[in-house]
Design a protein around this motif. Structure first.
Motif, PDB file in Angstrom:
ATOM      1  N   ARG A 118      11.491   6.010  12.613  1.00  0.00           N
ATOM      2  CA  ARG A 118      12.313   5.459  13.709  1.00  0.00           C
ATOM      3  C   ARG A 118      11.726   5.799  15.072  1.00  0.00           C
ATOM      4  O   ARG A 118      12.038   5.159  16.074  1.00  0.00           O
ATOM      5  N   ASP A 119      10.851   6.812  15.154  1.00  0.00           N
ATOM      6  CA  ASP A 119      10.281   7.232  16.427  1.00  0.00           C
ATOM      7  C   ASP A 119       9.068   6.387  16.794  1.00  0.00           C
ATOM      8  O   ASP A 119       8.455   5.724  15.949  1.00  0.00           O
ATOM      9  N   ASP A 120       8.699   6.429  18.052  1.00  0.00           N
ATOM     10  CA  ASP A 120       7.505   5.733  18.531  1.00  0.00           C
ATOM     11  C   ASP A 120       6.302   6.629  18.254  1.00  0.00           C
ATOM     12  O   ASP A 120       5.978   7.531  19.033  1.00  0.00           O
ATOM     13  N   ILE A 121       5.651   6.387  17.124  1.00  0.00           N
ATOM     14  CA  ILE A 121       4.559   7.252  16.672  1.00  0.00           C
ATOM     15  C   ILE A 121       3.224   6.595  17.002  1.00  0.00           C
ATOM     16  O   ILE A 121       2.991   5.430  16.669  1.00  0.00           O
ATOM     17  N   GLY A 122       2.331   7.346  17.641  1.00  0.00           N
ATOM     18  CA  GLY A 122       1.006   6.843  17.964  1.00  0.00           C
ATOM     19  C   GLY A 122      -0.083   7.670  17.313  1.00  0.00           C
ATOM     20  O   GLY A 122       0.170   8.753  16.762  1.00  0.00           O
ATOM     21  N   VAL A 123      -1.306   7.184  17.399  1.00  0.00           N
ATOM     22  CA  VAL A 123      -2.438   7.888  16.804  1.00  0.00           C
ATOM     23  C   VAL A 123      -2.607   9.267  17.438  1.00  0.00           C
ATOM     24  O   VAL A 123      -2.916  10.247  16.752  1.00  0.00           O
ATOM     25  N   GLU A 124      -2.396   9.342  18.747  1.00  0.00           N
ATOM     26  CA  GLU A 124      -2.566  10.626  19.428  1.00  0.00           C
ATOM     27  C   GLU A 124      -1.607  11.675  18.873  1.00  0.00           C
ATOM     28  O   GLU A 124      -1.985  12.834  18.662  1.00  0.00           O
ATOM     29  N   GLN A 125      -0.356  11.262  18.619  1.00  0.00           N
ATOM     30  CA  GLN A 125       0.640  12.199  18.100  1.00  0.00           C
ATOM     31  C   GLN A 125       0.281  12.639  16.681  1.00  0.00           C
ATOM     32  O   GLN A 125       0.379  13.822  16.339  1.00  0.00           O
ATOM     33  N   LEU A 126      -0.151  11.692  15.849  1.00  0.00           N
ATOM     34  CA  LEU A 126      -0.546  12.026  14.483  1.00  0.00           C
ATOM     35  C   LEU A 126      -1.778  12.917  14.476  1.00  0.00           C
ATOM     36  O   LEU A 126      -1.868  13.878  13.696  1.00  0.00           O
ATOM     37  N   ALA A 127      -2.735  12.595  15.330  1.00  0.00           N
ATOM     38  CA  ALA A 127      -3.955  13.388  15.395  1.00  0.00           C
ATOM     39  C   ALA A 127      -3.657  14.824  15.819  1.00  0.00           C
ATOM     40  O   ALA A 127      -4.254  15.775  15.300  1.00  0.00           O
ATOM     41  N   ALA A 128      -2.730  14.980  16.770  1.00  0.00           N
ATOM     42  CA  ALA A 128      -2.373  16.321  17.220  1.00  0.00           C
ATOM     43  C   ALA A 128      -1.772  17.137  16.078  1.00  0.00           C
ATOM     44  O   ALA A 128      -2.052  18.334  15.950  1.00  0.00           O
ATOM     45  N   ARG A 129      -0.949  16.497  15.266  1.00  0.00           N
ATOM     46  CA  ARG A 129      -0.356  17.213  14.130  1.00  0.00           C
ATOM     47  C   ARG A 129      -1.421  17.610  13.116  1.00  0.00           C
ATOM     48  O   ARG A 129      -1.269  18.605  12.398  1.00  0.00           O
ATOM     49  N   ALA A 130      -2.489  16.817  13.016  1.00  0.00           N
ATOM     50  CA  ALA A 130      -3.572  17.133  12.092  1.00  0.00           C
ATOM     51  C   ALA A 130      -4.624  18.041  12.712  1.00  0.00           C
ATOM     52  O   ALA A 130      -5.608  18.391  12.055  1.00  0.00           O
ATOM     53  N   LEU A 131      -4.411  18.401  13.996  1.00  0.00           N
ATOM     54  CA  LEU A 131      -5.352  19.252  14.727  1.00  0.00           C
ATOM     55  C   LEU A 131      -6.734  18.618  14.782  1.00  0.00           C
ATOM     56  O   LEU A 131      -7.770  19.267  14.562  1.00  0.00           O
ATOM     57  N   MET A 132      -6.767  17.321  15.075  1.00  0.00           N
ATOM     58  CA  MET A 132      -8.026  16.578  15.178  1.00  0.00           C
ATOM     59  C   MET A 132      -8.002  15.754  16.455  1.00  0.00           C
ATOM     60  O   MET A 132      -6.947  15.505  17.040  1.00  0.00           O
ATOM     61  N   SER A 133      -9.170  15.306  16.858  1.00  0.00           N
ATOM     62  CA  SER A 133      -9.240  14.336  17.942  1.00  0.00           C
ATOM     63  C   SER A 133      -8.767  12.987  17.405  1.00  0.00           C
ATOM     64  O   SER A 133      -8.866  12.725  16.189  1.00  0.00           O
ATOM     65  N   PRO A 134      -8.218  12.119  18.255  1.00  0.00           N
ATOM     66  CA  PRO A 134      -7.762  10.807  17.781  1.00  0.00           C
ATOM     67  C   PRO A 134      -8.852  10.029  17.063  1.00  0.00           C
ATOM     68  O   PRO A 134      -8.592   9.369  16.056  1.00  0.00           O
ATOM     69  N   ARG A 135     -10.072  10.087  17.568  1.00  0.00           N
ATOM     70  CA  ARG A 135     -11.169   9.338  16.942  1.00  0.00           C
ATOM     71  C   ARG A 135     -11.477   9.866  15.548  1.00  0.00           C
ATOM     72  O   ARG A 135     -11.629   9.110  14.600  1.00  0.00           O
ATOM     73  N   ARG A 157       0.837  -1.194   0.000  1.00  0.00           N
ATOM     74  CA  ARG A 157       0.000   0.000   0.000  1.00  0.00           C
ATOM     75  C   ARG A 157       0.873   1.247   0.000  1.00  0.00           C
ATOM     76  O   ARG A 157       1.365   1.663   1.047  1.00  0.00           O
ATOM     77  N   PRO A 158       1.070   1.866  -1.154  1.00  0.00           N
ATOM     78  CA  PRO A 158       1.789   3.138  -1.185  1.00  0.00           C
ATOM     79  C   PRO A 158       0.878   4.245  -0.680  1.00  0.00           C
ATOM     80  O   PRO A 158      -0.300   4.025  -0.420  1.00  0.00           O
ATOM     81  N   ILE A 159       1.426   5.430  -0.555  1.00  0.00           N
ATOM     82  CA  ILE A 159       0.591   6.549  -0.122  1.00  0.00           C
ATOM     83  C   ILE A 159      -0.209   7.048  -1.318  1.00  0.00           C
ATOM     84  O   ILE A 159       0.353   7.570  -2.272  1.00  0.00           O
ATOM     85  N   PRO A 160      -1.534   6.913  -1.303  1.00  0.00           N
ATOM     86  CA  PRO A 160      -2.325   7.459  -2.402  1.00  0.00           C
ATOM     87  C   PRO A 160      -2.538   8.949  -2.185  1.00  0.00           C
ATOM     88  O   PRO A 160      -2.300   9.464  -1.083  1.00  0.00           O
ATOM     89  N   PRO A 161      -3.000   9.660  -3.214  1.00  0.00           N
ATOM     90  CA  PRO A 161      -3.317  11.065  -3.003  1.00  0.00           C
ATOM     91  C   PRO A 161      -4.385  11.188  -1.917  1.00  0.00           C
ATOM     92  O   PRO A 161      -5.414  10.527  -1.968  1.00  0.00           O
ATOM     93  N   ALA A 162      -4.119  12.004  -0.915  1.00  0.00           N
ATOM     94  CA  ALA A 162      -5.062  12.133   0.188  1.00  0.00           C
ATOM     95  C   ALA A 162      -6.128  13.162  -0.136  1.00  0.00           C
ATOM     96  O   ALA A 162      -5.891  14.130  -0.865  1.00  0.00           O
ATOM     97  N   ALA A 163      -7.326  12.935   0.398  1.00  0.00           N
ATOM     98  CA  ALA A 163      -8.412  13.888   0.180  1.00  0.00           C
ATOM     99  C   ALA A 163      -8.179  15.167   0.962  1.00  0.00           C
ATOM    100  O   ALA A 163      -8.785  16.193   0.684  1.00  0.00           O
ATOM    101  N   SER A 164      -7.314  15.097   1.959  1.00  0.00           N
ATOM    102  CA  SER A 164      -7.047  16.249   2.820  1.00  0.00           C
ATOM    103  C   SER A 164      -5.568  16.586   2.783  1.00  0.00           C
ATOM    104  O   SER A 164      -4.731  15.718   2.983  1.00  0.00           O
ATOM    105  N   ASP A 165      -5.252  17.852   2.520  1.00  0.00           N
ATOM    106  CA  ASP A 165      -3.856  18.270   2.523  1.00  0.00           C
ATOM    107  C   ASP A 165      -3.225  18.043   3.892  1.00  0.00           C
ATOM    108  O   ASP A 165      -2.048  17.697   4.003  1.00  0.00           O
ATOM    109  N   SER A 166      -4.010  18.249   4.959  1.00  0.00           N
ATOM    110  CA  SER A 166      -3.448  18.089   6.299  1.00  0.00           C
ATOM    111  C   SER A 166      -3.048  16.642   6.542  1.00  0.00           C
ATOM    112  O   SER A 166      -2.005  16.378   7.149  1.00  0.00           O
ATOM    113  N   LEU A 167      -3.826  15.681   6.068  1.00  0.00           N
ATOM    114  CA  LEU A 167      -3.476  14.280   6.253  1.00  0.00           C
ATOM    115  C   LEU A 167      -2.286  13.899   5.386  1.00  0.00           C
ATOM    116  O   LEU A 167      -1.466  13.078   5.788  1.00  0.00           O
TER     117      LEU A 167
END
Length: 322
Positions: free
Chosen positions: A225-242, A203-213
């Protein structure tokens, strides 16, 4: 794999035939890709008519195909599905029995089904024909929702462009990801393409519907290499984890955790192919933490150990691509 036979008969489809020629028949030695002894074969030597008003003058009968490492079956017109040429069925049975690669494109799978080599196996064909194949051959588990299916050394692909995906998948196993990527670049197609429930497809990265994602995905790949979690990714996207998890799956076709795991495996593959770094170093760079965790995940996804993959697909001693 050194020899490839592409089987055609009257009514062959030009595009799918061209896919096989493009994938296996072109001289790409300037790109460091090994050449195959590629030959077009038919039940009888002579003129074979296409569906588009032109013909091929085929110089080879089926004898070459009986010894080829790969036998490709091009699509056949629907009027032939009830009366498959016995010579093609015999060839399919012989190729499967001796362990050669067998690949069908689109309705070429009807030849394999008629020959019985798909009995008890999963297979696919063009989605428009899947119900017909399932009705004609109840012993075959027909999956209409995939680009292609590999079962052992038999690969069946869905319609038209899915033949490209199937050919690249086979090439990846035979010559490695690096050289297959070169072929894909020459063909101006992605090396792997997502396809619903497609089996064996990275699964390569397809074009995302959202620029932020898209930006978040790019950042994640740069920091595997870092320990990346959903919470960290969600924070970068300015969204709730859910909300982020729901949006991410809609855009990328996988949960964030599954997507990250696949990206780590892909990065490990590239490092195994392109470097001679020790496994502990690769594991750390890819975010697996230890060589043991890398081995476990690598074997689960690809069915082989990292060292076996490196031994087969290493490009360290090759000239870099221009």
């Amino acid at each position: 794999m050194k020899t490839v036979a592409c089987v055609v008969q009257d009514g062959f489809a030009p595009f799918e035939f061209g896919v096989a020629c493009e994938a296996f028949g072109l001289d790409r030695s300037n790109d460091g890709v090994p050449n195959f002894d590629f030959r077009v074969v038919a039940p009888e030597v002579g003129v074979v008519s296409s569906k588009m008003g032109f013909s091929l003058n085929v110089d080879n009968d089926l004898a070459f195909a009986y010894e080829a490492d790969l036998v490709v079956f091009c699509p056949i017109p629907h009027e032939y599905w009830e009366r498959i040429d016995p010579r093609l069925m015999d060839l399919a049975r012989h190729a499967a029995a001796r362990g050669a690669w067998v690949l069908s494109v689109c309705s070429g799978s009807f030849i394999l089904a008629a020959a019985g080599v798909l009995d008890g196996r999963r297979a696919t064909t063009h989605w428009m024909y899947a119900d017909r194949m399932a009705a004609m051959y109840p012993e075959v588990s027909v999956d209409p929702d995939v680009l292609f299916v590999q079962d052992g050394r038999i690969i069946t692909s869905a319609g038209t462009a899915a033949g490209i995906d199937a050919c690249l998948h086979l090439l990846r196993q035979e010559i490695g990801a690096e050289l297959t990527n070169r072929i894909a670049r020459r063909m101006v197609v992605p090396p792997q393409r997502d396809g619903g429930q497609a089996q064996f497809i990275d699964r390569p990265i397809p074009p995302a519907a959202s620029d932020s994602l898209s930006a978040v995905a790019d950042w994640a790949i740069e920091n595997l290499r870092d320990d990346i979690g959903v919470e960290q990714l969600a924070a970068r996207a300015l969204m709730s984890p859910r909300t982020f998890a729901r949006r991410f799956k809609a855009d990328f076709g996988a949960t964030p955790a599954a997507w990250l795991g696949r990206q780590r495996i892909l990065h490990a593959q590239r490092m195994l192919e392109r470097t001679d770094l020790p496994l502990e170093h690769i594991a750390a760079e890819c975010g697996f933490g230890s060589a043991a965790v890398l081995r476990q995940n690598f074997a689960r996804v690809l069915g082989m150990a990292p060292t076996a993959y490196r031994a087969r697909f290493s490009c360290v001693d090759e000239e870099p691509a221009a």
